[in-house]
Design a protein around this motif. Sequence first.
Motif, PDB file in Angstrom:
ATOM      1  N   MET A   1       0.842  -1.197   0.000  1.00 25.24           N
ATOM      2  CA  MET A   1       0.000   0.000   0.000  1.00 25.24           C
ATOM      3  C   MET A   1       0.878   1.248   0.000  1.00 25.24           C
ATOM      4  O   MET A   1       1.832   1.347   0.767  1.00 25.24           O
ATOM      5  N   LYS A   2       0.556   2.190  -0.879  1.00 29.49           N
ATOM      6  CA  LYS A   2       1.316   3.435  -0.931  1.00 29.49           C
ATOM      7  C   LYS A   2       1.016   4.286   0.296  1.00 29.49           C
ATOM      8  O   LYS A   2      -0.120   4.381   0.732  1.00 29.49           O
ATOM      9  N   LYS A   3       2.071   4.881   0.855  1.00 28.55           N
ATOM     10  CA  LYS A   3       1.932   5.690   2.056  1.00 28.55           C
ATOM     11  C   LYS A   3       2.181   7.157   1.728  1.00 28.55           C
ATOM     12  O   LYS A   3       3.133   7.478   1.014  1.00 28.55           O
ATOM     13  N   LEU A   4       1.338   8.024   2.263  1.00 27.22           N
ATOM     14  CA  LEU A   4       1.404   9.451   1.954  1.00 27.22           C
ATOM     15  C   LEU A   4       1.472  10.278   3.231  1.00 27.22           C
ATOM     16  O   LEU A   4       0.595  10.193   4.086  1.00 27.22           O
ATOM     17  N   ILE A   5       2.544  11.061   3.346  1.00 24.47           N
ATOM     18  CA  ILE A   5       2.669  12.045   4.416  1.00 24.47           C
ATOM     19  C   ILE A   5       2.221  13.395   3.872  1.00 24.47           C
ATOM     20  O   ILE A   5       2.723  13.842   2.836  1.00 24.47           O
ATOM     21  N   ILE A   6       1.279  14.031   4.537  1.00 28.16           N
ATOM     22  CA  ILE A   6       0.849  15.368   4.151  1.00 28.16           C
ATOM     23  C   ILE A   6       1.355  16.310   5.232  1.00 28.16           C
ATOM     24  O   ILE A   6       0.775  16.406   6.325  1.00 28.16           O
ATOM     25  N   ASN A   7       2.484  16.960   4.949  1.00 24.27           N
ATOM     26  CA  ASN A   7       3.170  17.770   5.961  1.00 24.27           C
ATOM     27  C   ASN A   7       2.881  19.252   5.790  1.00 24.27           C
ATOM     28  O   ASN A   7       3.154  19.844   4.748  1.00 24.27           O
ATOM     29  N   ALA A   8       2.368  19.853   6.844  1.00 24.40           N
ATOM     30  CA  ALA A   8       2.097  21.289   6.859  1.00 24.40           C
ATOM     31  C   ALA A   8       3.310  22.016   7.414  1.00 24.40           C
ATOM     32  O   ALA A   8       3.644  21.897   8.594  1.00 24.40           O
ATOM     33  N   ASP A   9       3.974  22.777   6.568  1.00 23.94           N
ATOM     34  CA  ASP A   9       5.118  23.574   6.987  1.00 23.94           C
ATOM     35  C   ASP A   9       4.656  24.799   7.777  1.00 23.94           C
ATOM     36  O   ASP A   9       3.493  25.188   7.749  1.00 23.94           O
ATOM     37  N   ASP A  10       5.605  25.419   8.473  1.00 26.03           N
ATOM     38  CA  ASP A  10       5.458  26.765   9.059  1.00 26.03           C
ATOM     39  C   ASP A  10       4.613  26.831  10.311  1.00 26.03           C
ATOM     40  O   ASP A  10       4.066  27.896  10.645  1.00 26.03           O
ATOM     41  N   PHE A  11       4.500  25.729  11.065  1.00 22.88           N
ATOM     42  CA  PHE A  11       3.799  25.848  12.340  1.00 22.88           C
ATOM     43  C   PHE A  11       4.574  26.811  13.233  1.00 22.88           C
ATOM     44  O   PHE A  11       5.786  26.703  13.381  1.00 22.88           O
ATOM     45  N   GLY A  12       3.858  27.756  13.821  1.00 25.41           N
ATOM     46  CA  GLY A  12       4.473  28.774  14.660  1.00 25.41           C
ATOM     47  C   GLY A  12       4.592  30.129  13.993  1.00 25.41           C
ATOM     48  O   GLY A  12       4.843  31.134  14.667  1.00 25.41           O
ATOM     49  N   LEU A  13       4.417  30.170  12.677  1.00 24.40           N
ATOM     50  CA  LEU A  13       4.632  31.427  11.952  1.00 24.40           C
ATOM     51  C   LEU A  13       3.641  32.502  12.393  1.00 24.40           C
ATOM     52  O   LEU A  13       4.031  33.637  12.680  1.00 24.40           O
ATOM     53  N   THR A  14       2.336  32.165  12.426  1.00 24.97           N
ATOM     54  CA  THR A  14       1.301  33.078  12.924  1.00 24.97           C
ATOM     55  C   THR A  14       0.195  32.248  13.572  1.00 24.97           C
ATOM     56  O   THR A  14       0.122  31.028  13.397  1.00 24.97           O
ATOM     57  N   HIS A  15      -0.683  32.936  14.295  1.00 28.94           N
ATOM     58  CA  HIS A  15      -1.824  32.260  14.915  1.00 28.94           C
ATOM     59  C   HIS A  15      -2.682  31.586  13.845  1.00 28.94           C
ATOM     60  O   HIS A  15      -3.149  30.454  14.044  1.00 28.94           O
ATOM     61  N   GLY A  16      -2.901  32.262  12.722  1.00 26.87           N
ATOM     62  CA  GLY A  16      -3.716  31.694  11.651  1.00 26.87           C
ATOM     63  C   GLY A  16      -3.100  30.444  11.051  1.00 26.87           C
ATOM     64  O   GLY A  16      -3.812  29.498  10.706  1.00 26.87           O
ATOM     65  N   CYS A  17      -1.771  30.424  10.920  1.00 20.85           N
ATOM     66  CA  CYS A  17      -1.096  29.213  10.450  1.00 20.85           C
ATOM     67  C   CYS A  17      -1.320  28.070  11.435  1.00 20.85           C
ATOM     68  O   CYS A  17      -1.661  26.942  11.044  1.00 20.85           O
ATOM     69  N   ASN A  18      -1.120  28.344  12.708  1.00 19.13           N
ATOM     70  CA  ASN A  18      -1.296  27.302  13.721  1.00 19.13           C
ATOM     71  C   ASN A  18      -2.706  26.726  13.698  1.00 19.13           C
ATOM     72  O   ASN A  18      -2.896  25.503  13.702  1.00 19.13           O
ATOM     73  N   GLN A  19      -3.700  27.595  13.667  1.00 20.87           N
ATOM     74  CA  GLN A  19      -5.080  27.128  13.721  1.00 20.87           C
ATOM     75  C   GLN A  19      -5.476  26.387  12.448  1.00 20.87           C
ATOM     76  O   GLN A  19      -6.218  25.394  12.490  1.00 20.87           O
ATOM     77  N   GLY A  20      -4.978  26.841  11.317  1.00 16.97           N
ATOM     78  CA  GLY A  20      -5.264  26.145  10.068  1.00 16.97           C
ATOM     79  C   GLY A  20      -4.676  24.745  10.056  1.00 16.97           C
ATOM     80  O   GLY A  20      -5.316  23.780   9.619  1.00 16.97           O
ATOM     81  N   ILE A 232      -4.881   4.794  -0.334  1.00 19.81           N
ATOM     82  CA  ILE A 232      -3.675   5.502   0.088  1.00 19.81           C
ATOM     83  C   ILE A 232      -3.680   5.619   1.604  1.00 19.81           C
ATOM     84  O   ILE A 232      -4.641   6.129   2.193  1.00 19.81           O
ATOM     85  N   ALA A 233      -2.618   5.161   2.235  1.00 14.64           N
ATOM     86  CA  ALA A 233      -2.512   5.242   3.696  1.00 14.64           C
ATOM     87  C   ALA A 233      -1.895   6.579   4.084  1.00 14.64           C
ATOM     88  O   ALA A 233      -0.768   6.878   3.699  1.00 14.64           O
ATOM     89  N   ILE A 234      -2.645   7.386   4.830  1.00 18.03           N
ATOM     90  CA  ILE A 234      -2.121   8.663   5.311  1.00 18.03           C
ATOM     91  C   ILE A 234      -1.279   8.389   6.551  1.00 18.03           C
ATOM     92  O   ILE A 234      -1.737   7.738   7.500  1.00 18.03           O
ATOM     93  N   THR A 235      -0.052   8.890   6.562  1.00 16.81           N
ATOM     94  CA  THR A 235       0.877   8.500   7.609  1.00 16.81           C
ATOM     95  C   THR A 235       1.776   9.661   7.989  1.00 16.81           C
ATOM     96  O   THR A 235       1.541  10.811   7.598  1.00 16.81           O
ATOM     97  N   ASN A 236       2.819   9.384   8.763  1.00 13.21           N
ATOM     98  CA  ASN A 236       3.821  10.386   9.117  1.00 13.21           C
ATOM     99  C   ASN A 236       5.165   9.692   9.292  1.00 13.21           C
ATOM    100  O   ASN A 236       5.274   8.468   9.174  1.00 13.21           O
ATOM    101  N   TYR A 237       6.204  10.447   9.572  1.00 12.33           N
ATOM    102  CA  TYR A 237       7.547   9.878   9.660  1.00 12.33           C
ATOM    103  C   TYR A 237       7.674   8.910  10.840  1.00 12.33           C
ATOM    104  O   TYR A 237       8.423   7.926  10.768  1.00 12.33           O
ATOM    105  N   THR A 238       6.976   9.167  11.925  1.00 11.40           N
ATOM    106  CA  THR A 238       7.034   8.262  13.076  1.00 11.40           C
ATOM    107  C   THR A 238       6.548   6.875  12.684  1.00 11.40           C
ATOM    108  O   THR A 238       7.186   5.864  13.003  1.00 11.40           O
ATOM    109  N   LYS A 239       5.446   6.799  11.995  1.00 13.91           N
ATOM    110  CA  LYS A 239       4.880   5.509  11.604  1.00 13.91           C
ATOM    111  C   LYS A 239       5.751   4.801  10.572  1.00 13.91           C
ATOM    112  O   LYS A 239       5.939   3.576  10.643  1.00 13.91           O
ATOM    113  N   ILE A 240       6.284   5.543   9.623  1.00 10.98           N
ATOM    114  CA  ILE A 240       7.149   4.933   8.614  1.00 10.98           C
ATOM    115  C   ILE A 240       8.403   4.355   9.265  1.00 10.98           C
ATOM    116  O   ILE A 240       8.883   3.274   8.895  1.00 10.98           O
ATOM    117  N   ALA A 241       8.951   5.060  10.251  1.00  9.54           N
ATOM    118  CA  ALA A 241      10.167   4.585  10.910  1.00  9.54           C
ATOM    119  C   ALA A 241       9.950   3.272  11.657  1.00  9.54           C
ATOM    120  O   ALA A 241      10.898   2.510  11.880  1.00  9.54           O
TER     121      ALA A 241
END
Length: 243
Positions: A1-20, A232-241
């Motif tokens: 099964m193909k694994k997909l990480i959807i990574n949101a960059d820029d956490f911490g940049l602004t309140h709106g970024c964090n909440q989004g 498609i399995a949605i995942t992250n680096y912790t799970k892949i490791a």
Amino acid sequence: MKKLIINADDFGLTHGCNQGILQGHKEGLISSTTVMMTCPDIVQSLALLKDVDDLGIGVHLCITSGQPLTAGQSFRDKDGAFRKRNTYLHGIDCDIDEVYQEWKAQIDTFIKLTGRKPDHFDSHHHIHLMPRFQSVTRKLSQEYSLPFRQDKRIINDQPFVQCFTDFHASNANIETLKKIIAMPEENIEIMTHPAFVDEELCRISSYSVERKVEFDFWMDSETKAFLNEHHIAITNYTKIAKH
């Protein structure tokens, strides 16, 4: 099964970024984020992640935005902040050891403030993949046993995740997603920048209103249905490791 990480960059940049990013994870498809440790309200930002379950969290290394955490001088502008990205593109160099010490401080500060190790790292403006900085990238990866965002394999002793970095407002659509999941690699990362657009974001970033387009895409039921239909399995680096 193909694994997909959807990574949101820029956490911490602004309140709106964090909440989004947080809403994009809780109600949408965001599976990972990377934190900018050089932002002024980083302690408050990290507190928002304390009880967030199943979200991969890494460090978004910076030498092009925010205030340095170390005393290094070679990457500072006349006001003491980090120099802008275009200065590195036009041949202005900086001391490699100072970059190493700065990035190490950013990772160490994340660990100190959260009590946990990040599950990977990447960088603002892809600076960690510039040829002159790849020795620092490799050193930190090996020192902390951390995977990092790659556009091609440059370290062989970690699970390779092929990163797609061209997902932005003008092509944040199903057609682009079809092309991405058709890539031959088993593990794929999409770099994305979802956010709610606030005044601060518009003031400090030229890429602002487009972030809401990306947010909407990852929240859309059509996007969720498409990935489910294609198994498609949605995942992250912790799970892949762990596999």
